[in-house]
Design an enzyme around this catalytic site. Structure first.
Site, PDB file in Angstrom:
ATOM      1  N   ASN A 210       5.230  -1.524   3.302  1.00 24.51           N
ATOM      2  CA  ASN A 210       5.394  -0.143   2.861  1.00 24.51           C
ATOM      3  C   ASN A 210       5.971   0.663   4.007  1.00 24.51           C
ATOM      4  OD1 ASN A 210       4.315   0.154   0.196  1.00 24.51           O
ATOM      5  ND2 ASN A 210       2.307  -0.280   1.043  1.00 24.51           N
ATOM      6  N   ASP A 279       0.243  -3.023  -2.635  1.00 26.74           N
ATOM      7  CA  ASP A 279      -0.559  -3.299  -3.824  1.00 26.74           C
ATOM      8  C   ASP A 279      -0.568  -4.788  -4.183  1.00 26.74           C
ATOM      9  OD1 ASP A 279      -1.320  -0.658  -4.227  1.00 26.74           O
ATOM     10  OD2 ASP A 279       0.577  -0.176  -5.208  1.00 26.74           O
ATOM     11  N   PHE A 323      -6.490   8.943   0.770  1.00 24.81           N
ATOM     12  CA  PHE A 323      -5.208   9.637   0.911  1.00 24.81           C
ATOM     13  C   PHE A 323      -4.353   9.265  -0.285  1.00 24.81           C
ATOM     14  CE2 PHE A 323      -4.225  11.759   5.007  1.00 24.81           C
ATOM     15  CZ  PHE A 323      -5.516  11.741   5.534  1.00 24.81           C
ATOM     16  N   LYS A 341     -11.444   6.346  -8.023  1.00 27.99           N
ATOM     17  CA  LYS A 341     -12.012   5.620  -6.885  1.00 27.99           C
ATOM     18  C   LYS A 341     -13.366   6.190  -6.457  1.00 27.99           C
ATOM     19  CE  LYS A 341      -7.498   4.098  -5.179  1.00 27.99           C
ATOM     20  NZ  LYS A 341      -6.821   3.315  -4.148  1.00 27.99           N
TER      21      LYS A 341
HETATM   22  O1  C5P Z   1      -3.942   3.832  -5.173  1.00 25.47           O
HETATM   23  P1  C5P Z   1      -3.261   4.302  -3.961  1.00 25.47           P
HETATM   24  O2  C5P Z   1      -2.682   3.195  -3.133  1.00 25.47           O
HETATM   25  O3  C5P Z   1      -2.279   5.421  -4.112  1.00 25.47           O
HETATM   26  O4  C5P Z   1      -4.501   4.951  -3.160  1.00 25.47           O
HETATM   27  C1  C5P Z   1      -4.369   5.483  -1.933  1.00 25.47           C
HETATM   28  C2  C5P Z   1      -5.659   5.423  -1.195  1.00 25.47           C
HETATM   29  O5  C5P Z   1      -6.343   4.176  -1.374  1.00 25.47           O
HETATM   30  C3  C5P Z   1      -5.407   5.490   0.268  1.00 25.47           C
HETATM   31  O6  C5P Z   1      -6.526   6.124   0.855  1.00 25.47           O
HETATM   32  C4  C5P Z   1      -5.289   4.035   0.683  1.00 25.47           C
HETATM   33  O7  C5P Z   1      -5.566   3.836   2.048  1.00 25.47           O
HETATM   34  C5  C5P Z   1      -6.328   3.368  -0.200  1.00 25.47           C
HETATM   35  N1  C5P Z   1      -5.989   1.987  -0.601  1.00 25.47           N
HETATM   36  C6  C5P Z   1      -6.731   0.928  -0.144  1.00 25.47           C
HETATM   37  N2  C5P Z   1      -6.449  -0.352  -0.535  1.00 25.47           N
HETATM   38  C7  C5P Z   1      -5.443  -0.597  -1.401  1.00 25.47           C
HETATM   39  C8  C5P Z   1      -4.677   0.477  -1.872  1.00 25.47           C
HETATM   40  C9  C5P Z   1      -4.967   1.752  -1.464  1.00 25.47           C
HETATM   41  O8  C5P Z   1      -7.657   1.123   0.669  1.00 25.47           O
HETATM   42  N3  C5P Z   1      -5.201  -1.843  -1.780  1.00 25.47           N
END
Ligand code: C5P
Length: 398
Positions: A210, A279, A323, A341
């Protein structure tokens, strides 16, 4: 804006080889917006002259207890009177000994005795002097008197020895001084956080990642440590210096990040997920470089663990902060994400506002609603987030 902006600092320079670092420190303090008044001891003047400090600080340099330049002849009281702090860097073993016993036989020691502003020392001496019984005892005495001690660090010494006693570098003293003025709203709290991108390897030379500079996460780690927290920063691969006092654990992939977070969690009061976690990851890793062909190819992907959701779902979950970087519909997406979440606090920003740059404009979402923070440098935004977080933690405890 630096915490040092507009502060008046009296900088005492005593006679150690590290006095050369004090010259750089004066320059850095000036750059941070502080007004610096240097008090040079006789020993200090043997290493760096008053002219150097005068040129760098833009202010007269003081050395003599009997200096007739001070209007009422009370240099020892007037200089420290409206200062925000007296910082002695370098502070020699001899100076610390005299401080510990209340001697006042030169301008600097007199100034230190006749003060009601905070006093900070950055020791600088040879390893044996640092480890010697009298120095240990004197340090305990000055600490007991409320003096703050920055460092020292370990490393090569001018005498050829290697070990403890080296004065911190000018940048580290500056960083510590800035932290000194930050209210300790997270004192006694342990914060575990993630930052940066993840890298999901396809083969030895390729991977999925990313875009994330890590700047917001590192700024937040720094703000947390300056607010008095113990901070473990689980970080993807970024080229940023680790903030002073932060324990950084490197974790390149989402799975490595998850393991490192779980390892760091015991005792944590807060978990903050700032990392841009991929993801998906490739279903399998090719041990050798995949060769090019003319055929179309596809790479099967499997979902990565959602670290934040997993931590927030634990029975012993710390206070979790998420975040969300969105490209549109920030309010909707951010609030939905916060609820899904199960996060008490989520920091949202539009990717156009913050990604990669030094500034950010964010909105905080909690049960009370949305709280936009003014657009500012990431250090200032981080301080705003910490203030909000600390207030929420205090309200929970109370
Ligand atoms: O779902 P999204 O990726 O947009 O969510 C963002 C938040 O979830 C951020 O705080 C990110 O660090 C955390 N996150 C995580 N593990 C993942 C995806 C997102 O801890 N696999």
């Amino acid at each position: 804006m630096s915490e040092l902006q507009g502060r008046k600092i009296v900088l005492g320079v005593t006679g150690g080889i590290a006095a050369y670092k004090a010259a750089e420190l004066v320059r850095l303090l000036g750059k941070a917006g502080a007004e610096v008044h240097v008090v040079l001891t006789e020993g200090g003047a043997r290493f760096v002259t008053a002219v150097t400090f005068q040129a760098l600080s833009g202010n007269p340099v003081w050395s003599d207890l009997w200096d007739p330049r001070m209007a009422n002849n009370m240099a020892h009281i007037d200089l420290g009177r409206d200062a925000d702090a007296i910082l002695v860097a370098p502070a020699t073993a001899d100076f610390i000994a005299r401080l510990a016993h209340g001697l006042a036989d030169d301008l600097l020691t007199t100034l230190c005795l006749a003060r009601d502003v905070p006093l900070i020392v950055a020791p600088a001496m040879n390893r044996q002097m640092w480890e010697a019984g009298p120095t240990r005892r004197n340090l305990a005495l000055i600490r007991g008197d409320g003096v703050t001690v920055f460092g020292p660090g370990a490393g090569d010494q001018a005498c050829g020895e290697v070990g403890m006693g080296r004065m911190l570098e000018a940048e580290e003293v500056l960083e510590s001084l800035e932290g000194f003025f930050v209210p300790k709203s997270l004192a006694g709290r342990k914060v575990v956080m993630t930052a940066g991108p993840t890298f999901e390897a396809i083969d030895p030379v390729r991977g999925i990642t990313n875009i994330s500079s890590g700047k917001m996460g590192y700024a937040l780690a720094r703000a947390c440590v300056q607010a008095g927290a113990e901070v473990v920063l689980v970080s993807g691969d970024v080229a940023l210096p680790v903030p002073l006092g932060v324990r950084r654990v490197a974790a390149a992939s989402a799975q490595a990040m998850r393991t490192a977070v779980v390892d760091a969690l015991p005792g944590a009061d807060v978990f903050i997920g700032v990392a841009a976690v991929a993801d998906y990851r490739p279903a399998s890793y090719a041990a050798h470089k995949i060769k090019k062909s003319d055929e179309e190819m596809s790479i099967p992907l499997v979902p990565n663990p959602d670290i934040l959701a997993e931590v927030a779902a634990r029975a012993d979950a710390p206070f979790c902060v998420g975040f969300a970087a969105e490209s549109r519909n920030l309010d909707d997406y951010a609030e939905t994400k916060r609820r899904r979440k199960k996060l008490p606090l989520l920091v949202g920003n539009l990717v156009s506002d913050g990604m990669g740059g030094d500034e950010n404009s964010v909105v905080l979402f909690d049960d009370e609603g949305r709280h936009p923070l003014p657009r500012a440098g990431k250090a200032v935004v981080a301080r705003g987030i910490v203030n909000h977080l600390a207030a929420m933690l205090a309200a929970r405890r109370g």
